[in-house]
Write an enzyme that holds these catalytic residues in place. Structure first.
Site, mmCIF file in Angstrom:
data_model
loop_
_atom_site.group_PDB
_atom_site.id
_atom_site.type_symbol
_atom_site.label_atom_id
_atom_site.label_comp_id
_atom_site.label_asym_id
_atom_site.label_seq_id
_atom_site.Cartn_x
_atom_site.Cartn_y
_atom_site.Cartn_z
ATOM 1 N N GLN A 1 -3.836 2.414 15.354
ATOM 2 C CA GLN A 1 -2.734 3.099 14.479
ATOM 3 C C GLN A 1 -2.059 4.037 15.107
ATOM 4 O OE1 GLN A 1 -3.897 4.551 10.774
ATOM 5 N NE2 GLN A 1 -2.134 4.922 9.921
ATOM 6 N N ASP B 1 0.729 -1.267 -0.041
ATOM 7 C CA ASP B 1 -0.121 0.027 0.021
ATOM 8 C C ASP B 1 0.806 1.187 -0.028
ATOM 9 O OD1 ASP B 1 -2.238 1.660 0.044
ATOM 10 O OD2 ASP B 1 -2.656 1.403 1.944
ATOM 11 N N ARG C 1 -7.636 3.599 13.534
ATOM 12 C CA ARG C 1 -6.896 4.816 13.777
ATOM 13 C C ARG C 1 -6.535 4.868 15.191
ATOM 14 N NH1 ARG C 1 -5.632 5.848 8.853
ATOM 15 N NH2 ARG C 1 -7.649 6.341 7.509
ATOM 16 N N GLU D 1 -10.567 3.668 3.780
ATOM 17 C CA GLU D 1 -9.688 4.452 2.950
ATOM 18 C C GLU D 1 -10.004 4.098 1.452
ATOM 19 O OE1 GLU D 1 -5.675 3.741 4.135
ATOM 20 O OE2 GLU D 1 -5.840 5.353 5.675
ATOM 21 N N LYS E 1 -4.087 -2.214 10.199
ATOM 22 C CA LYS E 1 -4.644 -2.437 8.831
ATOM 23 C C LYS E 1 -4.841 -3.679 8.481
ATOM 24 C CE LYS E 1 -3.407 2.065 7.435
ATOM 25 N NZ LYS E 1 -4.002 2.813 6.589
ATOM 26 N N ASP F 1 -8.969 0.345 2.257
ATOM 27 C CA ASP F 1 -8.153 -0.218 3.344
ATOM 28 C C ASP F 1 -8.441 0.222 4.375
ATOM 29 O OD1 ASP F 1 -5.538 -0.842 4.593
ATOM 30 O OD2 ASP F 1 -4.719 1.289 4.009
HETATM 31 MN MN MN Z 1 -3.836 2.853 2.760
#
Ligand code: MN
Length: 437
Positions: free
Chosen positions: A249, A136, A246, A208, A262, A242
């Site tokens: 992340q 990605d 968050r 995403e 992810k 995707d």
């Molecule tokens: Mn992405």
């Protein structure tokens, strides 16, 4: 680059009536490939026209006799000899299919061909490839600037951004096709900086909007791919969501980048639109600011600069559980376009292989969130709600900072240009279901 030829003729019609609907994504000018299974049968390669899917295995045996149908193109397991995954053979196959579906085909032949065709609604679609590796990228400068400025207001873009197509190695095993439910993942959350992290279901779940592309022919280990040949290695494109947690992340990403935030799921649309079908929708590469550096030589090619961009209209919709119950239509969240990406697909691919890394048939690469300059062109909730600080109002009266259980995200993509037939990518859907308790 691909020439515009008779397969792109906007006047062209098919004997498959639904392919002539001006609103269809799948007129005879498109002919995307896929893998599908009729009810209770095995998966096989197919090609989409209108509301139908044609069985390429049947075609190979019964219709295209004599002309080699490289249907192993679409199944990495069968692609024993990678040198066979050649663009000229793919173009030859697309040309054979164009001749078969043109409206002037003998009705008796049509009746016979119809034996190898199914309604799209009656079959199950699978992943178009057994995806070996997934990478990605992070190629929207608008997305990178927005996200960067939330975390580093004085210095949103890293110094490498204008030199390197930034990317990370994603997870291939959890790629699912459109329509698969997405289970909210568990993970470490450290929203309270005073306390140790807690292990809980993700709170800030996001999507995403991305564009994906499949590698057709790979390269040998140690043999980079020159930028002038990059597109020969691209089989075709799909839509990618995707999914991103968050909160996970934010805690895990330093110093090595995204990981479990992810890898719980990535959704792809099932139809692979070929580069040849997209020929009328090529545009110049992103116009860099006069103060920006030019791409380094190995990423700089005249043809790629002139035609390396893609003009594709991308749209994101949401439909919550409440909206479904009240029959409220899915609500558009954003529109964006990969013509705004800072790097072309060719540059991403060439950069990926530039250290000698071998790309393989069936590898999937994605562009990164496609965002544009404007507020309504932001390709994820992190940007749209500015990290949750500016909630969105939905037509149902609900608010959203991030995704709730029952929310469905629908990605769409299509190309329109004066003098050419509209073609599209279909949809990429996924609904959030509750975390395990
Ligand atoms: Mn992405």
């Amino acid at each position: 680059m691909y020439e515009i030829n008779e397969t792109h003729d906007p006047e062209l019609k098919s004997w498959v009536e639904s392919a002539n609907d001006p609103n269809t994504d799948f007129p005879i000018q498109n002919l995307p490939f896929c893998v599908f299974a009729p009810q209770n049968e095995q998966h096989r390669a197919g090609v989409i026209i209108g509301d139908l899917v044609a069985d390429l295995e049947f075609f190979a045996q019964e219709v295209l006799e004599g002309s080699a149908v490289p249907y192993f193109l679409f199944d990495a397991e069968k692609a024993v000899d990678l040198s066979d995954v050649r663009i000229d053979r793919l173009m030859a196959l697309r040309y054979e299919l164009y001749k078969i579906f043109k409206e002037d085909v003998d009705p008796k032949v049509q009746d016979f061909i119809a034996l190898g065709m199914h309604k799209r609604d009656d079959v199950v679609f699978g992943s178009p490839y057994r995806i070996g590796d997934y990478t990605d990228f992070y190629c929207s400068i608008y997305h990178a600037t927005n996200v960067g400025s939330m975390f580093r207001p004085d210095n949103p873009l890293m110094p490498n951004y204008k030199y390197i197509p930034i990317g990370y190695h994603g997870r291939a095993s959890s790629i699912v096709v459109s329509g698969t439910d997405i289970k909210r993942p568990w993970g470490q959350n450290r929203s309270d900086a005073e306390k140790p992290p807690v292990y809980i279901p993700a709170k800030n779940l996001d999507y995403e909007m991305e564009l994906g592309f499949f590698v057709g022919r790979g390269n040998e280990l140690g043999q980079p791919i020159p930028i002038s040949e990059a597109e020969v290695h691209i089989f075709g494109l799909c839509l990618v969501n995707d999914w991103s947690a968050r909160d996970i992340q934010a805690w895990e990403y330093q110093p090595l980048g995204p990981f479990l935030s992810k890898s719980f799921a990535t959704t792809i649309s099932p139809y692979v639109v070929t580069m040849e079908a997209l020929a009328p929708f090529r545009v110049p590469a992103f116009e860099r600011d006069p103060d920006d550096p030019q791409p380094l030589e190995y990423l700089n090619d005249e043809t790629n600069q002139k035609f390396g961009g893609l003009d594709i209209k991308l749209e994101v919709y949401i439909q919550t559980e409440n909206m479904r119950q009240e029959n409220i239509e899915a609500h558009m969240l954003s529109r964006s376009n990969p013509k705004d990406l800072y790097w072309t697909l060719g540059q991403m691919l060439t950069h990926h292989a530039s250290n000698g890394c071998n790309l393989q048939t069936g590898d999937l690469m994605a562009s990164g969130t496609v965002s544009g300059k404007e507020k309504d062109e932001r390709g994820c909730l992190l940007e749209l709600t500015w990290r949750g600080t500016e909630p969105l109002e939905l037509p149902s009266g609900e608010q959203r900072r991030f995704l709730e259980d029952g929310d469905e995200i629908i990605l769409k993509g299509y190309c329109e240009r004066e003098g050419f037939r509209r073609i599209g990518f279909g949809e990429c859907r996924g609904r959030i279901v509750p975390a395990d308790s």
